[in-house]
Scaffold this motif. Structure first.
Motif, PDB file in Angstrom:
ATOM      1  N   LEU A  65       0.812  -1.217   0.000  1.00 49.84           N
ATOM      2  CA  LEU A  65       0.000   0.000   0.000  1.00 49.84           C
ATOM      3  C   LEU A  65       0.850   1.273   0.000  1.00 49.84           C
ATOM      4  N   ALA A  66       2.140   1.151   0.256  1.00 53.05           N
ATOM      5  CA  ALA A  66       3.022   2.325   0.278  1.00 53.05           C
ATOM      6  C   ALA A  66       3.145   2.962  -1.105  1.00 53.05           C
ATOM      7  N   ALA A  67       3.098   2.175  -2.146  1.00 56.63           N
ATOM      8  CA  ALA A  67       3.298   2.697  -3.503  1.00 56.63           C
ATOM      9  C   ALA A  67       2.187   3.650  -3.922  1.00 56.63           C
ATOM     10  N   GLY A  68       0.960   3.372  -3.526  1.00 57.90           N
ATOM     11  CA  GLY A  68      -0.182   4.184  -3.956  1.00 57.90           C
ATOM     12  C   GLY A  68      -0.054   5.654  -3.595  1.00 57.90           C
ATOM     13  N   ASP A  69       0.456   5.957  -2.406  1.00 57.42           N
ATOM     14  CA  ASP A  69       0.621   7.340  -1.975  1.00 57.42           C
ATOM     15  C   ASP A  69       2.080   7.768  -1.971  1.00 57.42           C
ATOM     16  N   GLN A  70       2.933   6.988  -2.627  1.00 55.72           N
ATOM     17  CA  GLN A  70       4.360   7.294  -2.751  1.00 55.72           C
ATOM     18  C   GLN A  70       5.004   7.562  -1.387  1.00 55.72           C
ATOM     19  N   ILE A  71       4.855   6.603  -0.477  1.00 55.89           N
ATOM     20  CA  ILE A  71       5.391   6.733   0.875  1.00 55.89           C
ATOM     21  C   ILE A  71       6.870   6.353   0.875  1.00 55.89           C
ATOM     22  N   LEU A  72       7.707   7.286   1.303  1.00 58.92           N
ATOM     23  CA  LEU A  72       9.150   7.062   1.327  1.00 58.92           C
ATOM     24  C   LEU A  72       9.699   6.980   2.746  1.00 58.92           C
ATOM     25  N   ALA A  73       8.957   7.516   3.720  1.00 55.14           N
ATOM     26  CA  ALA A  73       9.389   7.508   5.121  1.00 55.14           C
ATOM     27  C   ALA A  73       8.143   7.312   5.988  1.00 55.14           C
ATOM     28  N   ILE A  74       8.368   6.839   7.204  1.00 55.87           N
ATOM     29  CA  ILE A  74       7.237   6.634   8.097  1.00 55.87           C
ATOM     30  C   ILE A  74       7.582   7.142   9.492  1.00 55.87           C
ATOM     31  N   PRO A  75       6.627   7.583  10.270  1.00 54.30           N
ATOM     32  CA  PRO A  75       5.224   7.727   9.887  1.00 54.30           C
ATOM     33  C   PRO A  75       5.015   8.886   8.904  1.00 54.30           C
ATOM     34  N   THR A  76       4.034   8.714   8.023  1.00 56.00           N
ATOM     35  CA  THR A  76       3.643   9.756   7.075  1.00 56.00           C
ATOM     36  C   THR A  76       2.132   9.909   7.123  1.00 56.00           C
ATOM     37  N   LEU A  77       1.689  11.151   7.217  1.00 56.78           N
ATOM     38  CA  LEU A  77       0.267  11.463   7.167  1.00 56.78           C
ATOM     39  C   LEU A  77      -0.046  11.987   5.776  1.00 56.78           C
ATOM     40  N   VAL A  78      -1.098  11.442   5.164  1.00 55.48           N
ATOM     41  CA  VAL A  78      -1.534  11.888   3.845  1.00 55.48           C
ATOM     42  C   VAL A  78      -2.945  12.441   3.964  1.00 55.48           C
ATOM     43  N   ARG A  79      -3.131  13.677   3.509  1.00 53.33           N
ATOM     44  CA  ARG A  79      -4.477  14.253   3.455  1.00 53.33           C
ATOM     45  C   ARG A  79      -5.044  13.923   2.080  1.00 53.33           C
ATOM     46  N   ARG A  80      -5.996  13.006   2.038  1.00 59.29           N
ATOM     47  CA  ARG A  80      -6.615  12.586   0.776  1.00 59.29           C
ATOM     48  C   ARG A  80      -7.684  13.590   0.354  1.00 59.29           C
ATOM     49  N   LEU A  81      -8.469  14.044   1.294  1.00 63.71           N
ATOM     50  CA  LEU A  81      -9.510  15.040   1.041  1.00 63.71           C
ATOM     51  C   LEU A  81      -9.403  16.105   2.107  1.00 63.71           C
ATOM     52  N   PRO A  82      -9.696  17.342   1.840  1.00 67.28           N
ATOM     53  CA  PRO A  82      -9.997  17.888   0.515  1.00 67.28           C
ATOM     54  C   PRO A  82      -8.741  17.955  -0.359  1.00 67.28           C
ATOM     55  N   SER A  83      -8.964  18.037  -1.646  1.00 67.78           N
ATOM     56  CA  SER A  83      -7.858  18.154  -2.590  1.00 67.78           C
ATOM     57  C   SER A  83      -7.202  19.506  -2.410  1.00 67.78           C
ATOM     58  N   PRO A  84      -5.945  19.659  -2.732  1.00 68.19           N
ATOM     59  CA  PRO A  84      -5.025  18.664  -3.270  1.00 68.19           C
ATOM     60  C   PRO A  84      -4.455  17.776  -2.170  1.00 68.19           C
ATOM     61  N   LEU A  85      -3.908  16.648  -2.588  1.00 68.26           N
ATOM     62  CA  LEU A  85      -3.283  15.712  -1.671  1.00 68.26           C
ATOM     63  C   LEU A  85      -2.073  16.369  -1.004  1.00 68.26           C
ATOM     64  N   LYS A  86      -1.936  16.160   0.301  1.00 66.40           N
ATOM     65  CA  LYS A  86      -0.797  16.729   1.042  1.00 66.40           C
ATOM     66  C   LYS A  86      -0.199  15.638   1.909  1.00 66.40           C
ATOM     67  N   ARG A  87       1.125  15.763   2.195  1.00 64.01           N
ATOM     68  CA  ARG A  87       1.831  14.771   3.031  1.00 64.01           C
ATOM     69  C   ARG A  87       2.617  15.468   4.127  1.00 64.01           C
ATOM     70  N   ILE A  88       2.655  14.842   5.299  1.00 69.38           N
ATOM     71  CA  ILE A  88       3.489  15.310   6.402  1.00 69.38           C
ATOM     72  C   ILE A  88       4.223  14.091   6.941  1.00 69.38           C
ATOM     73  N   ILE A  89       5.537  14.210   7.081  1.00 72.26           N
ATOM     74  CA  ILE A  89       6.349  13.109   7.603  1.00 72.26           C
ATOM     75  C   ILE A  89       6.741  13.428   9.038  1.00 72.26           C
ATOM     76  N   GLY A  90       6.645  12.432   9.920  1.00 71.80           N
ATOM     77  CA  GLY A  90       7.076  12.605  11.300  1.00 71.80           C
ATOM     78  C   GLY A  90       5.999  12.204  12.290  1.00 71.80           C
ATOM     79  N   ASP A  91       6.249  12.488  13.573  1.00 74.54           N
ATOM     80  CA  ASP A  91       5.330  12.035  14.620  1.00 74.54           C
ATOM     81  C   ASP A  91       4.193  13.017  14.897  1.00 74.54           C
ATOM     82  N   LEU A  92       4.115  14.107  14.127  1.00 82.11           N
ATOM     83  CA  LEU A  92       3.019  15.076  14.202  1.00 82.11           C
ATOM     84  C   LEU A  92       2.958  15.808  15.541  1.00 82.11           C
ATOM     85  N   SER A  93       4.094  15.928  16.220  1.00 76.29           N
ATOM     86  CA  SER A  93       4.114  16.577  17.525  1.00 76.29           C
ATOM     87  C   SER A  93       4.126  18.107  17.419  1.00 76.29           C
ATOM     88  N   ASN A  94       4.501  18.642  16.260  1.00 75.53           N
ATOM     89  CA  ASN A  94       4.533  20.085  16.061  1.00 75.53           C
ATOM     90  C   ASN A  94       3.200  20.532  15.452  1.00 75.53           C
TER      91      ASN A  94
END
Length: 111
Positions: A65-94
């Motif tokens: 499932l990593a290929a579909g959203d082009q995941i290169l590092a983990i953890p990664t958060l992907v915002r699927r909706l609303p568009s456009p798609l956005k990614r955040i890498i890390g533990d989301l503490s900031n």
């Protein structure tokens, strides 16, 4: 199911204005993965209450499932909706980084 977290697969809510479909990619129950899940849940309750669903994908169980959203590092958060798609890498503490990364305006300016 009182929780908004859905198993990997289909979103629980239909896309509509103001609704966020978030996909969190993790690898097992590591400290960083658990922190990212906890921080994401807290963040969503504070800033997106009632307007989000979270899909957690464990790449240890479903590595393909990593290929579909082009995941290169983990953890990664992907915002699927609303568009456009956005990614955040890390533990989301900031919180500020997450707000900017997901293009969300803070409800109030307490930091």
């Amino acid at each position: 199911m009182s929780d908004d977290v859905s198993p990997a697969g289909e979103p629980e809510a239909e896309p509509d204005t103001g609704h966020y479909h978030l996909r969190l990619y993790v690898a097992g129950q590591t400290t960083k993965s658990l922190a990212a899940m906890k921080n994401l849940k807290r963040f969503c309750e504070e800033h997106l209450a009632g307007r989000y669903d979270i899909e957690v994908i464990d790449l240890m169980k479903n590595p393909q499932l990593a290929a579909g959203d082009q995941i290169l590092a983990i953890p990664t958060l992907v915002r699927r909706l609303p568009s456009p798609l956005k990614r955040i890498i890390g533990d989301l503490s900031n919180t500020e980084k997450v707000l900017v990364g997901l293009d969300i305006r803070p409800k109030d300016s307490e930091s």
